[in-house]
Write an enzyme that holds these catalytic residues in place. Structure first.
Site, PDB file in Angstrom:
ATOM      1  CD  GLU A  35      -2.730   1.113   2.519  1.00 28.65           C
ATOM      2  OE1 GLU A  35      -2.403   0.509   3.435  1.00 28.65           O
ATOM      3  OE2 GLU A  35      -3.564   2.379   2.547  1.00 28.65           O
ATOM      4  NE  ARG A 261       4.299  -7.885  10.546  1.00 28.54           N
ATOM      5  CZ  ARG A 261       3.665  -7.048   9.602  1.00 28.54           C
ATOM      6  NH1 ARG A 261       2.694  -7.524   9.059  1.00 28.54           N
ATOM      7  NH2 ARG A 261       4.397  -5.844   9.429  1.00 28.54           N
ATOM      8  CE  LYS A 271       3.622   0.023   3.309  1.00 27.49           C
ATOM      9  NZ  LYS A 271       2.253  -0.313   3.448  1.00 27.49           N
TER      10      LYS A 271
HETATM   11  P1  ATP Z   1       0.972  -0.923   6.983  1.00 21.66           P
HETATM   12  O1  ATP Z   1       1.591  -0.960   8.624  1.00 21.66           O
HETATM   13  O2  ATP Z   1       0.522   0.032   6.607  1.00 21.66           O
HETATM   14  O3  ATP Z   1       0.034  -2.400   7.109  1.00 21.66           O
HETATM   15  P2  ATP Z   1       2.662  -3.017   6.110  1.00 21.66           P
HETATM   16  O4  ATP Z   1       4.230  -2.464   6.873  1.00 21.66           O
HETATM   17  O5  ATP Z   1       2.300  -4.107   6.815  1.00 21.66           O
HETATM   18  O6  ATP Z   1       2.160  -1.594   6.371  1.00 21.66           O
HETATM   19  P3  ATP Z   1       1.922  -3.516   3.560  1.00 21.66           P
HETATM   20  O7  ATP Z   1       1.949  -2.378   2.483  1.00 21.66           O
HETATM   21  O8  ATP Z   1       0.417  -3.862   4.238  1.00 21.66           O
HETATM   22  O9  ATP Z   1       3.122  -3.140   4.640  1.00 21.66           O
HETATM   23  O10 ATP Z   1       2.461  -5.107   2.928  1.00 21.66           O
HETATM   24  C1  ATP Z   1       2.797  -4.995   1.708  1.00 21.66           C
HETATM   25  C2  ATP Z   1       3.195  -6.379   1.528  1.00 21.66           C
HETATM   26  O11 ATP Z   1       4.420  -6.702   2.096  1.00 21.66           O
HETATM   27  C3  ATP Z   1       2.297  -7.464   1.956  1.00 21.66           C
HETATM   28  O12 ATP Z   1       2.069  -8.768   1.244  1.00 21.66           O
HETATM   29  C4  ATP Z   1       2.711  -7.673   3.294  1.00 21.66           C
HETATM   30  O13 ATP Z   1       2.303  -9.178   3.457  1.00 21.66           O
HETATM   31  C5  ATP Z   1       4.222  -7.798   3.255  1.00 21.66           C
HETATM   32  N1  ATP Z   1       4.870  -7.494   4.464  1.00 21.66           N
HETATM   33  C6  ATP Z   1       4.374  -6.238   5.231  1.00 21.66           C
HETATM   34  N2  ATP Z   1       5.266  -6.531   6.426  1.00 21.66           N
HETATM   35  C7  ATP Z   1       5.998  -7.480   6.341  1.00 21.66           C
HETATM   36  C8  ATP Z   1       6.932  -8.213   7.318  1.00 21.66           C
HETATM   37  N3  ATP Z   1       7.276  -7.580   8.394  1.00 21.66           N
HETATM   38  N4  ATP Z   1       7.570  -9.216   6.866  1.00 21.66           N
HETATM   39  C9  ATP Z   1       7.450  -9.853   5.969  1.00 21.66           C
HETATM   40  N5  ATP Z   1       6.408  -9.320   4.741  1.00 21.66           N
HETATM   41  C10 ATP Z   1       5.713  -8.170   5.094  1.00 21.66           C
HETATM   42 MG    MG Z   2       0.005  -4.198   6.373  1.00 12.91          MG
END
Ligand code: ATP
Ligand code: MG
Length: 556
Positions: A35, A261, A271
């Site tokens: 996102e 994760r 984020k």
């Molecule tokens: P937000 O806090 O806004 O949800 P986020 O850090 O979770 O942000 P996203 O944009 O929701 O990031 O995630 C994009 C992709 O990266 C998704 O497929 C998510 O599953 C993956 N992703 C996010 N955080 C992790 C992490 N810590 N480890 C592995 N994959 C991740």
């Molecule tokens: Mg997320």
């Protein structure tokens, strides 16, 4: 050489099974779906490497898809930063896609659900809707709008999309099962009214689809075969499958698989949380070198190779765990050792004078990088007045102190063997100058008997008059707690380390003058340092990437 074939991770095993069962490798397709509401972080490196490495392994396309269904938080500056980071990591996406490109199709499918009595418009407050959902142990109750005629829902939904109803007035809900053990299946909201300007569609839409309603359908439209996401989306899979099963579609249905994760100790990887640090000015922007963002790590001096090595070493798992920050540092050292030119730099100087040095000055030579002999050598000016690290000298020391002390010999790296003779102190009794003698026949690399003499310690130094004064930023962990966002009664903000940045000067040998922005150096015996983007030729600024294990003091 290690010839063993690396074991398949569990996602590769699933893909191999699918191929064995007749799925065509030509139909494999992956995506990375951020996102655009912030900068990417180290957790995303894992998701990026996972998807793009599968693409490379199976020669399959990988799309970059911006999951931009929430205009309140999304901005094109984040789109640009995300693209830059993925490129820097060394990956190429096939198509650049946006969920917002599918708004029209999603809208049509929403009308399909309404017309088939599979979705309805609800005007209750979000609190009331939440209340009616029940609990995981008790069934929910039906909304009074659940059984209204489809034509009525359709009329209102069209009006919602035309901006005839204010934000919060109505939502569109999928009609699934208010008794489902999976709470997400209890008539989830799939559209809400938002009067916000979208970073791409601007003011065209007044209704916006939710993540759940968008994600699987976007995967379907792009014909993604394996949709990989993190474990928090596991309960969403029922919904993902329900939508795709229910819609009038006939191409291949994507399959969602979840992996753990990546969590890193002493930091947060979300984020939304990182944005709070930026907004509250607890750090200097998204690319502050203390941030676990890709841009912060890059500015700190981490290489893309070291980040990829890190996530590969951490592995792909089905269960959440926390990876030690020290593993990330290890990976940085491992790569920087191979690529970073060596220089002498003194951070906390004390003056050292060689009393029997009667030459004016001379040029000595040192390897640019002993790990890459073919890079050759650099010239290092030497003279009577030097600077060494204050902590490398003690007037009196026990037998375990292998650095400089009075009456004992040490080697100056790439130079001569010296002996501490006496000290000059100021009025407070602080040593302000160390007087030494040197053995003029002991020059490193000269091949003389004296040069081969074994001494216990080797020190780095700079010639005082040739030294370049630079600024260095030295970082500590951004949080004082290993899991800052895992406390029930406290916010992660409460654990921000108030002393995570120290700025000081350092004195560096003149070969540093050719440094370019982003280049890494090993300050010998100190650590790895990277030239910051705010640096200028008259004001060099270095960020300390990571310290160095002080191993060769004893070895040489
Ligand atoms: P937000 O806090 O806004 O949800 P986020 O850090 O979770 O942000 P996203 O944009 O929701 O990031 O995630 C994009 C992709 O990266 C998704 O497929 C998510 O599953 C993956 N992703 C996010 N955080 C992790 C992490 N810590 N480890 C592995 N994959 C991740
Ligand atoms: Mg997320």
């Amino acid at each position: 050489m290690d010839n063993s074939v690396p074991a398949l991770n569990f996602i590769e095993k699933i893909i191999e099974d699918d191929l064995t069962n007749g799925f065509s490798s030509k139909s494999l397709r992956f995506r990375f779906p951020p996102e655009p509401n912030g900068f990417l972080h180290i957790g995303h490196v894992k998701a990026i490497c996972l998807n793009f490495n599968l693409g490379l392994k199976y020669n399959a396309p990988v799309n970059l898809r911006f999951d931009d269904t929430n205009p309140q938080n999304e901005e094109s500056k984040y789109v640009e930063a995300i693209k830059e980071d993925i490129k820097w990591l060394g990956y190429k996406w096939n198509k650049e896609c946006y969920a917002s490109d599918y708004f029209e199709q999603l809208y049509k499918w929403a009308l399909f659900l309404i017309d088939n009595n599979l979705a309805y418009v609800d005007s209750q407050s979000s609190e009331l809707i939440a209340e009616q959902k029940g609990t995981p142990l008790s069934p929910g109750s039906e909304s009074p709008f659940r059984n209204q005629p489809p034509a009525k829902s359709r009329k209102t939904f069209v009006e919602m999309s035309e901006g005839k109803h204010p934000e919060g007035s109505y939502v569109l809900r999928a009609k699934i099962d208010m008794k489902s053990p999976n709470m997400l299946m209890r008539d989830p909201v799939i559209y809400r009214v938002l009067d916000k300007t979208h970073h791409r569609t601007r003011d065209k839409w007044k209704v916006y689809p939710t993540y759940d309603w968008t994600h699987g359908e976007s995967d379907y439209i792009e014909q993604i075969s394996h949709s990989l996401c993190t474990l928090e989306f596991k309960p969403h899979r029922d919904l993902y499958d329900w939508f795709l099963k229910t819609l009038p579609i006939n191409k291949s249905i994507p399959k969602q698989t979840e992996f753990a994760r990546l969590n890193l100790s002493y930091t947060v990887t979300s984020k939304r949380k990182l944005k709070q640090l930026v907004d509250k000015q607890l750090v200097n922007g998204w690319d502050d070198p203390r941030m676990p963002t890709i841009s912060g790590l890059r500015r700190r001096g981490y290489t893309s190779e070291s980040l990829r090595l890190f996530v590969e070493t951490a592995g792909i798992a089905k269960r959440e765990n926390i990876i030690e920050a020290s593993l990330l540092e290890f990976c940085a050292r491992d790569h920087l050792n191979k690529i970073a030119p060596r220089v002498n730099a003194v951070l906390n100087p004390v003056k050292l004078t060689i009393i029997n040095y009667d030459k004016h000055e001379e040029l000595l030579s040192g390897e640019i990088n002993p790990e890459q002999i073919d890079l050759g050598t650099r010239e290092i000016p030497f003279s009577k007045n030097l600077l060494i690290e204050r902590e490398d000298f003690k007037e009196e020391a026990n037998r375990k102190f292998f650095r400089l002390t009075l009456g004992k010999e040490v080697r100056l790296k790439n130079a001569y063997i010296i002996k501490g003779e006496s000290v000059v102190k100021n009025e407070e009794g602080k040593v302000v100058e160390i007087l030494c003698s040197y053995d003029k026949d002991s020059k490193s690399g000269s091949g003389s008997e004296a040069s081969k003499r074994k001494v216990k310690g080797t020190l780095h130094w700079v010639s005082e008059k040739h030294a370049i004064k630079v600024k260095v930023n030295i970082y500590d962990r951004l949080f004082v707690d290993p899991s800052p966002d895992q406390h029930k009664d406290k916010s992660f903000i409460d654990f921000v380390n108030p002393n995570s940045l120290i700025t000081q000067s350092a004195f560096v040998e003149p070969s540093i003058l050719s440094a370019k922005q982003g280049s890494s150096y090993q300050f010998q015996r100190v650590g790895y340092f990277n030239l910051d983007k705010k640096s200028s030729p008259t004001n060099f600024i270095f960020n300390k990437t990571v310290g160095l294990r002080d191993s060769w003091v004893k070895k040489k």
